[in-house]
Design a protein around this motif. Structure first.
Motif, PDB file in Angstrom:
ATOM      1  N   LEU A 192       0.805  -1.224   0.000  1.00  8.78           N
ATOM      2  CA  LEU A 192       0.000   0.000   0.000  1.00  8.78           C
ATOM      3  C   LEU A 192       0.838   1.274   0.000  1.00  8.78           C
ATOM      4  CD1 LEU A 192      -2.854  -1.064   2.447  1.00  8.78           C
ATOM      5  CD2 LEU A 192      -2.802  -1.168  -0.058  1.00  8.78           C
ATOM      6  N   LEU A 193       2.116   1.157   0.238  1.00  9.77           N
ATOM      7  CA  LEU A 193       3.048   2.267   0.122  1.00  9.77           C
ATOM      8  C   LEU A 193       4.288   1.766  -0.617  1.00  9.77           C
ATOM      9  CD1 LEU A 193       3.022   4.104   3.594  1.00  9.77           C
ATOM     10  CD2 LEU A 193       2.220   5.013   1.409  1.00  9.77           C
ATOM     11  N   PRO A 194       5.087   2.663  -1.191  1.00 11.37           N
ATOM     12  CA  PRO A 194       6.275   2.204  -1.914  1.00 11.37           C
ATOM     13  C   PRO A 194       7.340   1.655  -0.978  1.00 11.37           C
ATOM     14  CG  PRO A 194       6.237   4.597  -1.806  1.00 11.37           C
ATOM     15  CD  PRO A 194       4.911   4.127  -1.275  1.00 11.37           C
ATOM     16  N   ALA A 195       8.112   0.722  -1.501  1.00 12.75           N
ATOM     17  CA  ALA A 195       9.304   0.262  -0.784  1.00 12.75           C
ATOM     18  C   ALA A 195      10.452   1.197  -1.130  1.00 12.75           C
ATOM     19  CB  ALA A 195       9.647  -1.163  -1.188  1.00 12.75           C
ATOM     20  N   PRO A 196      11.268   1.559  -0.158  1.00 12.68           N
ATOM     21  CA  PRO A 196      12.461   2.345  -0.487  1.00 12.68           C
ATOM     22  C   PRO A 196      13.475   1.459  -1.184  1.00 12.68           C
ATOM     23  CG  PRO A 196      12.559   1.673   1.789  1.00 12.68           C
ATOM     24  CD  PRO A 196      11.226   1.190   1.268  1.00 12.68           C
TER      25      PRO A 196
END
Length: 550
Positions: free
Chosen positions: A247-251
């Motif tokens: 649901l959020l980007p991976a760094p």
């Protein structure tokens, strides 16, 4: 309500300490907070001196009370009390406001959000919840260690989410992932109605949400304008399913980081000019959202000559193909035609410490690099430092006249403060993939941005430091009335680097008001939202969004 000063016996203090787990004795006269109480600190409390100042020691408040809520209900209670009393109040999250917007002389109450610092996944919203008092490094640690994700927020570890997010939020991953507000799904805000009643509103980015405008206002509309943020929720646009890890980007799992400098003793005006022009032009050439060089983000610190050197920090996503080549090509492009050779960073660069160990690029795990760069800030923990700042966004390379102004003021001999500098930082890339009116953050066409900064601790130095900064900035933008008016070359100012001078006719002779420098064409919408959610102008400071017609 528990106040910070009341009469209690020594026996009472002992009993209260035992009741909360046998902690250390409190000084006589200091209140003991009970579960469920709104903590309120007043001038007689030993904690008071620490709670009436932020990061910039230039501004120290003298409020009658500092409230430290631990829940949304307690925030609402603190707001209700301030409204009923008619007292002017402000809100603090991380305390990194560069101006006196929180700790100004007329403020009688401060709502300090530092105790509200939870970071968690909220299944009911299918989004990550971040409270406004959470410091950025804590946000990164929690999101990444638990779910392997991040938000592309700021670099300094102590900045609080509350003000950072509401102002748009720049960070080292912006060229790759956009701004932090590009991943903001919802916000919870305590607001005040026209009749003085207090309510809590949850606003999402959903098109059918009747409060969607309030969400939009917090995607770059600045802090202290509409209400008290008590929770943010993050979920990237287009993310689907219920797996938090998606649901959020991976760094990037790893990054390449380097730090090099050029000695002022080796830089004549031609080489200095070439170095700065190269940096700016590289960012203009590589501004597109799909450019492979969005993996590169950097900071060029143009330090005053008394510092001894000019420094460059480079941060590259090491997971992209050819990451080392991208790094080397960037460094070569910045140094092209510069006769001086670069070496290690052995002096402080603006607010950052020396980094001699990074003269050779190091491949580091992302979180380790974030901690290294985020905590390499000697001003963060210095309780004496006072400071002043200015900002600008740039769409194009520097005109020759501006390059000459940079050299002229950085080599002035009437000031010898090695902390004086202009920090150039990367922008564009995925930031530019979002329309200017899709969020309140309007500077989507900028290729890079600038931050002027200077520190001092001796009160006798303030006049000279501030004068240098003002004269430098006025000369830099002399063609547009002393400020970077949005146009073909310049693009206004960053609201998270606030500058009270922008509202002064003495320093802003452009005819372009401060709010158009911060918000450009989005300001009128922000005013309408102000009318809807803060019709009594309860939430205000020197550069807060004004009600329509005012």
């Amino acid at each position: 309500m528990t106040h910070g000063r009341r009469q209690v016996s020594r026996r009472g203090v002992l009993a209260a300490s035992a009741a909360i787990g046998g902690g250390a004795l409190l000084p006589a006269g200091q209140a003991v907070a009970q579960p469920g109480d709104l903590v309120t600190v007043t001038p007689g409390d030993a904690r008071y001196p620490d709670l009436v100042r932020g990061w910039n020691q230039r501004y120290v408040g003298r409020p009658d009370a500092v409230h430290v809520p631990r829940s949304t209900a307690q925030v609402a209670a603190a707001v209700r009390q301030a409204v009923r009393s008619g007292k002017r109040f402000t809100v603090r999250s991380g305390g990194h406001c560069w101006e006196d917007f929180v700790f100004s002389p007329d403020v009688r109450a401060v709502i300090d959000m530092s105790a509200m610092r939870d970071v968690d996944f909220d299944a009911s919203m299918n989004a990550f919840m971040v409270q406004p008092g959470a410091q950025l490094l804590d946000v990164y640690e929690r999101l990444y260690r638990t779910w392997g994700v991040t938000v592309p927020a700021g670099m300094c570890f102590q900045v609080g989410a509350g003000g950072h997010v509401s102002g748009g939020g720049w960070g080292l991953l912006c060229r790759r992932l956009g701004l932090v507000v590009d991943h903001l799904y919802a916000v919870e805000v305590v607001v005040v109605n026209a009749d003085g009643t207090v309510r809590t509103v949850v606003a999402t980015r959903e098109d059918n949400d009747p409060n969607r405008d309030l969400w939009w206002a917090h995607t770059g509309g600045g802090g202290g304008n509409f209400g008290v943020v008590t929770r943010y929720w993050f979920r990237s646009p287009g993310a689907s399913g219920t797996d938090p890890a998606r649901l959020l980007p991976a760094p990037p799992p790893e990054v390449l980081v380097s730090a090099v400098s050029w000695k002022w003793s080796d830089l004549d005006e031609r080489s200095f000019t070439r170095l700065v022009r190269n940096y700016a032009d590289w960012h203009v050439r590589h501004a597109a959202p799909d450019d492979p060089a969005t993996a590169v983000c950097s900071l060029l610190s143009l330090n005053h000559v008394s510092n001894g050197a000019v420094g460059l920090i480079t941060h590259v996503d090491a997971s992209v193909p050819g990451a080392a080549r991208l790094h080397d090509e960037f460094l070569a492009a910045v140094g092209e035609g510069v006769t001086a050779a670069h070496g290690p960073v052995t002096t402080r660069m603006g607010e950052l410490a020396a980094m001699p160990d990074l003269v050779v690029p190091r491949r580091l795990p992302w979180l380790q690099a974030a901690r290294y760069l985020g905590t390499a800030n000697p001003t963060t923990n210095d309780p004496t430092q006072k400071s002043d700042f200015k900002s600008a966004y740039m769409k194009a390379g520097f005109p020759q006249r501006q390059l000459a102004a940079l050299y002229r003021h950085l080599t002035r001999t009437d000031i010898g403060n090695p902390t004086g500098s202009v920090m150039l930082s990367s922008f564009a890339g995925q930031v530019s993939a979002v329309a200017q009116d899709a969020t309140a953050s309007a500077h989507r066409d900028a290729a890079y941005k600038l931050a002027w900064m200077i520190w001092w601790d001796d009160p006798d130095d303030e006049k000279d430091c501030v004068r240098w900064l003002r004269e430098f900035y006025a000369d830099m933008y002399a063609d547009t009335g002393g400020v970077p008016v949005p146009g073909a070359v310049t693009d206004g100012c960053y609201v998270n680097y606030p500058d009270a001078d922008l509202g002064s006719a003495e320093f802003n002779r452009s005819g372009t008001p401060w709010h158009d420098l911060y918000y450009k064409g989005n300001y009128r919408r922000l005013q309408r939202i102000k009318q809807a959610y803060d019709p009594g102008n309860v939430f205000r400071h020197r550069q807060s969004v004004r009600l329509p017609g005012s």
